[in-house]
Design an enzyme around this catalytic site. Structure first.
Site, mmCIF file in Angstrom:
data_model
loop_
_atom_site.group_PDB
_atom_site.id
_atom_site.type_symbol
_atom_site.label_atom_id
_atom_site.label_comp_id
_atom_site.label_asym_id
_atom_site.label_seq_id
_atom_site.Cartn_x
_atom_site.Cartn_y
_atom_site.Cartn_z
ATOM 1 N N TRP A 1 -31.001 -3.542 -12.384
ATOM 2 C CA TRP A 1 -32.208 -2.372 -12.785
ATOM 3 C C TRP A 1 -31.533 -1.577 -13.838
ATOM 4 O O TRP A 1 -30.536 -1.212 -13.794
ATOM 5 C CB TRP A 1 -32.543 -1.715 -11.701
ATOM 6 C CG TRP A 1 -33.528 -2.331 -10.914
ATOM 7 C CD1 TRP A 1 -34.271 -3.383 -11.354
ATOM 8 C CD2 TRP A 1 -34.089 -2.058 -9.465
ATOM 9 N NE1 TRP A 1 -35.134 -3.987 -10.290
ATOM 10 C CE2 TRP A 1 -34.921 -2.815 -9.253
ATOM 11 C CE3 TRP A 1 -33.493 -1.030 -8.578
ATOM 12 C CZ2 TRP A 1 -35.535 -2.835 -7.962
ATOM 13 C CZ3 TRP A 1 -34.055 -1.145 -7.207
ATOM 14 C CH2 TRP A 1 -35.169 -1.991 -6.948
ATOM 15 N N VAL B 1 1.257 1.904 -6.635
ATOM 16 C CA VAL B 1 0.883 1.138 -7.899
ATOM 17 C C VAL B 1 1.367 1.976 -9.183
ATOM 18 O O VAL B 1 1.236 1.448 -10.447
ATOM 19 C CB VAL B 1 -0.306 0.711 -7.667
ATOM 20 C CG1 VAL B 1 -0.501 -0.535 -6.658
ATOM 21 C CG2 VAL B 1 -1.427 1.428 -7.853
ATOM 22 N N ASP C 1 0.778 -1.107 0.042
ATOM 23 C CA ASP C 1 0.031 0.022 -0.100
ATOM 24 C C ASP C 1 0.771 1.347 0.007
ATOM 25 O O ASP C 1 1.869 1.402 0.442
ATOM 26 C CB ASP C 1 -0.892 -0.057 1.406
ATOM 27 C CG ASP C 1 -2.279 0.896 1.138
ATOM 28 O OD1 ASP C 1 -3.251 0.332 0.948
ATOM 29 O OD2 ASP C 1 -2.086 2.093 1.087
ATOM 30 N N TYR D 1 -13.281 7.201 -13.570
ATOM 31 C CA TYR D 1 -13.395 6.085 -12.727
ATOM 32 C C TYR D 1 -14.310 4.994 -13.484
ATOM 33 O O TYR D 1 -13.479 3.987 -13.530
ATOM 34 C CB TYR D 1 -13.959 6.593 -11.359
ATOM 35 C CG TYR D 1 -14.178 5.335 -10.521
ATOM 36 C CD1 TYR D 1 -13.246 5.028 -9.546
ATOM 37 C CD2 TYR D 1 -15.145 4.534 -10.460
ATOM 38 C CE1 TYR D 1 -13.300 4.038 -8.755
ATOM 39 C CE2 TYR D 1 -15.504 3.422 -9.443
ATOM 40 C CZ TYR D 1 -14.635 3.001 -8.591
ATOM 41 O OH TYR D 1 -14.495 2.203 -7.687
ATOM 42 N N LYS E 1 -12.378 1.446 -14.523
ATOM 43 C CA LYS E 1 -13.023 0.218 -14.066
ATOM 44 C C LYS E 1 -13.494 -0.896 -15.242
ATOM 45 O O LYS E 1 -13.446 -2.071 -15.300
ATOM 46 C CB LYS E 1 -14.216 0.444 -13.209
ATOM 47 C CG LYS E 1 -13.577 0.940 -11.749
ATOM 48 C CD LYS E 1 -12.538 -0.041 -11.285
ATOM 49 C CE LYS E 1 -12.261 0.401 -9.783
ATOM 50 N NZ LYS E 1 -11.186 -0.416 -9.258
HETATM 51 P P1 NAD Z 1 -10.230 2.713 0.343
HETATM 52 O O1 NAD Z 1 -10.212 4.269 0.249
HETATM 53 O O2 NAD Z 1 -10.801 2.687 1.703
HETATM 54 O O3 NAD Z 1 -8.845 2.013 0.226
HETATM 55 C C1 NAD Z 1 -8.003 1.879 -0.863
HETATM 56 C C2 NAD Z 1 -6.447 1.570 -0.459
HETATM 57 O O4 NAD Z 1 -5.624 1.924 -1.620
HETATM 58 C C3 NAD Z 1 -6.165 2.629 0.484
HETATM 59 O O5 NAD Z 1 -5.433 1.704 1.419
HETATM 60 C C4 NAD Z 1 -4.963 3.433 -0.168
HETATM 61 O O6 NAD Z 1 -3.848 3.981 0.699
HETATM 62 C C5 NAD Z 1 -4.594 2.438 -1.445
HETATM 63 N N1 NAD Z 1 -3.952 3.126 -2.434
HETATM 64 C C6 NAD Z 1 -4.267 4.113 -2.946
HETATM 65 N N2 NAD Z 1 -3.692 4.868 -4.000
HETATM 66 C C7 NAD Z 1 -2.468 3.995 -4.011
HETATM 67 C C8 NAD Z 1 -1.358 3.580 -4.700
HETATM 68 N N3 NAD Z 1 -1.097 4.518 -5.820
HETATM 69 N N4 NAD Z 1 -0.847 2.630 -4.604
HETATM 70 C C9 NAD Z 1 -0.824 1.545 -3.536
HETATM 71 N N5 NAD Z 1 -2.185 1.852 -2.728
HETATM 72 C C10 NAD Z 1 -2.975 2.963 -3.000
HETATM 73 O O7 NAD Z 1 -11.172 2.374 -0.969
HETATM 74 P P2 NAD Z 1 -12.150 0.957 -0.916
HETATM 75 O O8 NAD Z 1 -13.493 1.464 -1.147
HETATM 76 O O9 NAD Z 1 -11.631 0.059 0.097
HETATM 77 O O10 NAD Z 1 -11.752 0.608 -2.485
HETATM 78 C C11 NAD Z 1 -10.879 -0.726 -2.849
HETATM 79 C C12 NAD Z 1 -11.022 -0.936 -4.223
HETATM 80 O O11 NAD Z 1 -12.366 -1.197 -4.187
HETATM 81 C C13 NAD Z 1 -10.807 0.270 -5.262
HETATM 82 O O12 NAD Z 1 -10.130 -0.488 -6.415
HETATM 83 C C14 NAD Z 1 -12.166 0.593 -5.380
HETATM 84 O O13 NAD Z 1 -12.082 1.522 -6.820
HETATM 85 C C15 NAD Z 1 -12.929 -0.727 -5.596
HETATM 86 N N6 NAD Z 1 -14.294 -0.245 -5.187
HETATM 87 C C16 NAD Z 1 -14.865 0.356 -4.427
HETATM 88 C C17 NAD Z 1 -16.310 0.385 -4.069
HETATM 89 C C18 NAD Z 1 -16.807 0.986 -2.787
HETATM 90 O O14 NAD Z 1 -18.139 1.434 -2.943
HETATM 91 N N7 NAD Z 1 -16.129 1.411 -1.780
HETATM 92 C C19 NAD Z 1 -17.132 -0.106 -5.009
HETATM 93 C C20 NAD Z 1 -16.579 -0.741 -6.151
HETATM 94 C C21 NAD Z 1 -15.348 -0.626 -6.300
#
Ligand code: NAD
Length: 237
Positions: free
Chosen positions: A237, A49, A27, A142, A146
């Site tokens: 939906w 990343v 992370d 976004y 995705k």
């Molecule tokens: P979050 O913000 O709680 O966690 C994201 C994590 O990614 C954090 O720990 C952050 O430090 C890390 N991160 C960010 N940029 C980074 C980088 N450049 N290199 C390494 N680590 C990095 O978000 P979340 O809701 O847990 O989301 C996790 C995944 O799920 C994401 O890919 C998000 O797009 C996807 N997602 C989330 C939701 C939602 O509703 N929360 C829905 C669909 C998909």
């Protein structure tokens, strides 16, 4: 396991650890990442990343420490909400670089190692946003990133299926994490999100993790190129 410091990633860390895996949290946030790793008895490796050299160094560290990498979960992601006509180059690039470039760099680093051992399972975190355009909040970068993750997953699955490496995707609907906190505090957005979800609620992170554990395990031995949508019915939906 990228983006494992918090949110959905942390729940996946727990799921994989409880299934018997030795887990490394990769992370960008060492403060939260180290604390999470300590709390769950797993290891932390700093990685950004968006920087392919940083990704390569993290995978090399894990491969050396563990002997092999059997599963890679590419979950780090960010979200921005800007009207597209106002979206700056920087904001577009930032979302694409974390959410799509980052997933590719991690798949490539994992794939190189897994192809050599002719075994491995890669799981990318997509989103229902790769299938539909969310409303009412604007988030074109976004959504496009995705959709790219889902199609990248299928492309790599096809390339590597004959050489022992499976590549799949899990696509959550709305989940209660830091990423959705701001939206949930906006009554108009929250209402639209809940009303748009047949199950009338957002998910808890722990409800996403089992899909990843399934795709990491032998129970999914015939799955590759799959996108497992876990969205409380949002996309019906
Ligand atoms: P979050 O913000 O709680 O966690 C994201 C994590 O990614 C954090 O720990 C952050 O430090 C890390 N991160 C960010 N940029 C980074 C980088 N450049 N290199 C390494 N680590 C990095 O978000 P979340 O809701 O847990 O989301 C996790 C995944 O799920 C994401 O890919 C998000 O797009 C996807 N997602 C989330 C939701 C939602 O509703 N929360 C829905 C669909 C998909």
């Amino acid at each position: 396991m990228t983006g494992g410091a918090q949110g959905i990633g942390e729940a996946i860390v727990l799921g994989l650890r409880n299934a018997g895996a030795r887990v490394f949290i990769c992370d960008i946030n060492p403060e939260v990442g180290n604390a999470t790793a300590e709390r769950h008895g797993v290891e932390f490796v700093p990685a950004d990343v968006t920087d392919s050299a940083s990704v390569e160094a993290a995978f090399e560290h894990v491969a050396t420490a563990a002997g092999s990498i059997d599963v890679a979960v590419n979950n780090a992601g960010i979200a921005h909400n800007h009207a597209s006509e106002e979206l700056s180059d920087e904001d577009w690039r930032r979302v694409m670089s974390v959410n799509l470039d980052g997933v590719f760099y991690c798949c490539r680093a994992a794939g190189r190692r897994m192809l050599r051992q002719e075994a491995g399972s890669i799981i990318n975190t997509g989103s229902m946003s790769g299938h539909i355009a969310n409303r009412p909040q604007p988030q074109s970068a976004y959504n496009a990133a995705k959709a790219g993750v889902i199609h990248l997953t299928k492309s790599l699955a096809g390339e590597w299926a004959g050489r022992g490496v499976r590549v799949n995707c899990v696509s959550p609907g709305y989940v209660g994490t830091e990423l959705t906190k701001r939206g949930m505090s906006n009554e108009e957005w929250r209402r639209a999100w809940i009303d748009g979800t047949p199950m009338s609620r957002v998910a808890e992170p722990r409800e996403i993790a089992p899909a990843v554990v399934f795709l990491a395990s032998e129970a999914s031995s015939y799955c590759t190129g799959t996108d497992l949508v876990v969205d409380g019915g949002y996309t019906v939906w």
